[in-house]
Design a protein around this motif. Structure first.
Motif, mmCIF file in Angstrom:
data_model
loop_
_atom_site.group_PDB
_atom_site.id
_atom_site.type_symbol
_atom_site.label_atom_id
_atom_site.label_comp_id
_atom_site.label_asym_id
_atom_site.label_seq_id
_atom_site.Cartn_x
_atom_site.Cartn_y
_atom_site.Cartn_z
ATOM 1 N N GLY A 169 -21.421 -13.592 -45.543
ATOM 2 C CA GLY A 169 -20.611 -12.683 -44.761
ATOM 3 C C GLY A 169 -19.136 -12.762 -45.076
ATOM 4 O O GLY A 169 -18.486 -13.769 -44.852
ATOM 5 N N SER A 170 -18.601 -11.708 -45.610
ATOM 6 C CA SER A 170 -17.161 -11.542 -45.671
ATOM 7 C C SER A 170 -16.812 -10.515 -44.602
ATOM 8 O O SER A 170 -17.657 -9.754 -44.149
ATOM 9 C CB SER A 170 -16.706 -11.068 -47.050
ATOM 10 N N SER A 171 -15.591 -10.491 -44.190
ATOM 11 C CA SER A 171 -15.220 -9.588 -43.099
ATOM 12 C C SER A 171 -15.352 -8.122 -43.498
ATOM 13 O O SER A 171 -15.747 -7.287 -42.682
ATOM 14 C CB SER A 171 -13.793 -9.893 -42.629
ATOM 15 N N VAL A 172 -15.066 -7.798 -44.750
ATOM 16 C CA VAL A 172 -15.206 -6.408 -45.208
ATOM 17 C C VAL A 172 -16.674 -5.993 -45.184
ATOM 18 O O VAL A 172 -17.019 -4.896 -44.739
ATOM 19 C CB VAL A 172 -14.607 -6.242 -46.621
ATOM 20 N N ARG A 173 -17.564 -6.870 -45.633
ATOM 21 C CA ARG A 173 -18.995 -6.573 -45.653
ATOM 22 C C ARG A 173 -19.530 -6.373 -44.239
ATOM 23 O O ARG A 173 -20.338 -5.476 -43.988
ATOM 24 C CB ARG A 173 -19.756 -7.688 -46.347
ATOM 25 N N VAL A 174 -19.077 -7.175 -43.302
ATOM 26 C CA VAL A 174 -19.529 -7.045 -41.918
ATOM 27 C C VAL A 174 -19.006 -5.753 -41.302
ATOM 28 O O VAL A 174 -19.735 -5.051 -40.594
ATOM 29 C CB VAL A 174 -19.093 -8.275 -41.090
ATOM 30 N N VAL A 175 -17.764 -5.388 -41.576
ATOM 31 C CA VAL A 175 -17.198 -4.147 -41.038
ATOM 32 C C VAL A 175 -17.929 -2.927 -41.613
ATOM 33 O O VAL A 175 -18.293 -2.004 -40.873
ATOM 34 C CB VAL A 175 -15.677 -4.069 -41.319
ATOM 35 N N VAL A 176 -18.181 -2.924 -42.911
ATOM 36 C CA VAL A 176 -18.902 -1.806 -43.528
ATOM 37 C C VAL A 176 -20.324 -1.737 -42.982
ATOM 38 O O VAL A 176 -20.835 -0.654 -42.673
ATOM 39 C CB VAL A 176 -18.894 -1.939 -45.071
ATOM 40 N N GLY A 177 -20.970 -2.882 -42.824
ATOM 41 C CA GLY A 177 -22.310 -2.912 -42.242
ATOM 42 C C GLY A 177 -22.329 -2.393 -40.818
ATOM 43 O O GLY A 177 -23.238 -1.666 -40.418
ATOM 44 N N ALA A 178 -21.320 -2.757 -40.036
ATOM 45 C CA ALA A 178 -21.252 -2.273 -38.658
ATOM 46 C C ALA A 178 -21.018 -0.764 -38.604
ATOM 47 O O ALA A 178 -21.603 -0.062 -37.767
ATOM 48 C CB ALA A 178 -20.143 -3.000 -37.905
ATOM 49 N N LEU A 179 -20.196 -0.242 -39.508
ATOM 50 C CA LEU A 179 -19.974 1.209 -39.557
ATOM 51 C C LEU A 179 -21.244 1.946 -39.954
ATOM 52 O O LEU A 179 -21.577 2.984 -39.359
ATOM 53 C CB LEU A 179 -18.843 1.536 -40.527
ATOM 54 N N PHE A 180 -21.964 1.428 -40.949
ATOM 55 C CA PHE A 180 -23.232 2.033 -41.338
ATOM 56 C C PHE A 180 -24.231 1.990 -40.186
ATOM 57 O O PHE A 180 -24.976 2.941 -39.956
ATOM 58 C CB PHE A 180 -23.827 1.342 -42.561
ATOM 59 N N PHE A 181 -24.240 0.886 -39.453
ATOM 60 C CA PHE A 181 -25.161 0.748 -38.330
ATOM 61 C C PHE A 181 -24.842 1.768 -37.234
ATOM 62 O O PHE A 181 -25.750 2.427 -36.716
ATOM 63 C CB PHE A 181 -25.106 -0.681 -37.771
ATOM 64 N N LEU A 182 -23.572 1.905 -36.900
ATOM 65 C CA LEU A 182 -23.192 2.873 -35.864
ATOM 66 C C LEU A 182 -23.495 4.301 -36.294
ATOM 67 O O LEU A 182 -23.992 5.108 -35.497
ATOM 68 C CB LEU A 182 -21.713 2.723 -35.520
ATOM 69 N N LEU A 183 -23.202 4.631 -37.532
ATOM 70 C CA LEU A 183 -23.500 5.965 -38.044
ATOM 71 C C LEU A 183 -25.008 6.216 -38.076
ATOM 72 O O LEU A 183 -25.478 7.316 -37.747
ATOM 73 C CB LEU A 183 -22.901 6.127 -39.441
ATOM 74 N N GLY A 184 -25.777 5.207 -38.437
ATOM 75 C CA GLY A 184 -27.232 5.337 -38.455
ATOM 76 C C GLY A 184 -27.815 5.533 -37.069
ATOM 77 O O GLY A 184 -28.707 6.365 -36.871
ATOM 78 N N VAL A 185 -27.309 4.779 -36.089
ATOM 79 C CA VAL A 185 -27.792 4.938 -34.714
ATOM 80 C C VAL A 185 -27.439 6.329 -34.188
ATOM 81 O O VAL A 185 -28.257 6.976 -33.526
ATOM 82 C CB VAL A 185 -27.217 3.824 -33.810
ATOM 83 N N PHE A 186 -26.239 6.805 -34.494
ATOM 84 C CA PHE A 186 -25.847 8.148 -34.069
ATOM 85 C C PHE A 186 -26.768 9.196 -34.693
ATOM 86 O O PHE A 186 -27.242 10.112 -33.995
ATOM 87 C CB PHE A 186 -24.391 8.424 -34.445
ATOM 88 N N ASN A 187 -27.034 9.105 -35.999
ATOM 89 C CA ASN A 187 -27.938 10.050 -36.660
ATOM 90 C C ASN A 187 -29.344 9.973 -36.092
ATOM 91 O O ASN A 187 -30.007 11.002 -35.910
ATOM 92 C CB ASN A 187 -27.988 9.796 -38.164
ATOM 93 N N LEU A 188 -29.813 8.778 -35.820
ATOM 94 C CA LEU A 188 -31.157 8.597 -35.276
ATOM 95 C C LEU A 188 -31.299 9.272 -33.919
ATOM 96 O O LEU A 188 -32.232 10.040 -33.683
ATOM 97 C CB LEU A 188 -31.482 7.109 -35.187
ATOM 98 N N PHE A 189 -30.355 9.018 -33.012
ATOM 99 C CA PHE A 189 -30.450 9.608 -31.681
ATOM 100 C C PHE A 189 -30.192 11.107 -31.694
ATOM 101 O O PHE A 189 -30.837 11.856 -30.952
ATOM 102 C CB PHE A 189 -29.516 8.902 -30.706
ATOM 103 N N ALA A 190 -29.293 11.578 -32.533
ATOM 104 C CA ALA A 190 -29.067 13.022 -32.641
ATOM 105 C C ALA A 190 -30.306 13.713 -33.190
ATOM 106 O O ALA A 190 -30.695 14.790 -32.716
ATOM 107 C CB ALA A 190 -27.858 13.310 -33.522
ATOM 108 N N GLY A 191 -30.945 13.112 -34.177
ATOM 109 C CA GLY A 191 -32.170 13.683 -34.728
ATOM 110 C C GLY A 191 -33.301 13.696 -33.717
ATOM 111 O O GLY A 191 -34.057 14.667 -33.623
ATOM 112 N N MET A 192 -33.422 12.627 -32.929
ATOM 113 C CA MET A 192 -34.466 12.584 -31.907
ATOM 114 C C MET A 192 -34.215 13.635 -30.821
ATOM 115 O O MET A 192 -35.155 14.297 -30.362
ATOM 116 C CB MET A 192 -34.545 11.179 -31.303
#
Length: 98
Positions: free
Chosen positions: A64-87
């Motif tokens: 874990g580097s801080s940049v990797r964790v931040v990018v992972g968190a952004l991807f996770f939030l965007l993925g959750v938003f897409n998942l719930f919007a699609g549902m």
């Protein structure tokens, strides 16, 4: 065990990416608005799952580097938003189809 998880997540990412492409083409080629909406919502669900799987690999599989964790968190939030919007859209368009 970690190597097995990377392979499983890699296969899931490729599978959901292919589903996103298929549903995108179906959505754009359909002339019926309800079918087009259903396929677009399925594309959003597939894309959301793909982004969540990418985020899991980013945050948990590598050191874990801080940049990797931040990018992972952004991807996770965007993925959750897409998942719930699609549902939400899928339930809306499936009610219209009935």
């Amino acid at each position: 065990m970690e190597n097995f998880m990377q392979w499983v997540l890699g296969v899931l990412i490729v599978f959901t990416c292919c589903l996103s492409v298929v549903y995108s083409f179906k959505s754009r080629r359909s002339t019926d608005r309800r079918i087009s909406g259903l396929n677009a919502s399925r594309m959003n669900i597939s894309m959301g799952l793909m982004l969540i799987f990418i985020a899991i690999i980013q945050m948990f599989m590598f050191t874990g580097s801080s940049v990797r964790v931040v990018v992972g968190a952004l991807f996770f939030l965007l993925g959750v938003f897409n998942l719930f919007a699609g549902m939400r859209n899928h339930s809306h368009f499936s009610r219209l189809s009935q």
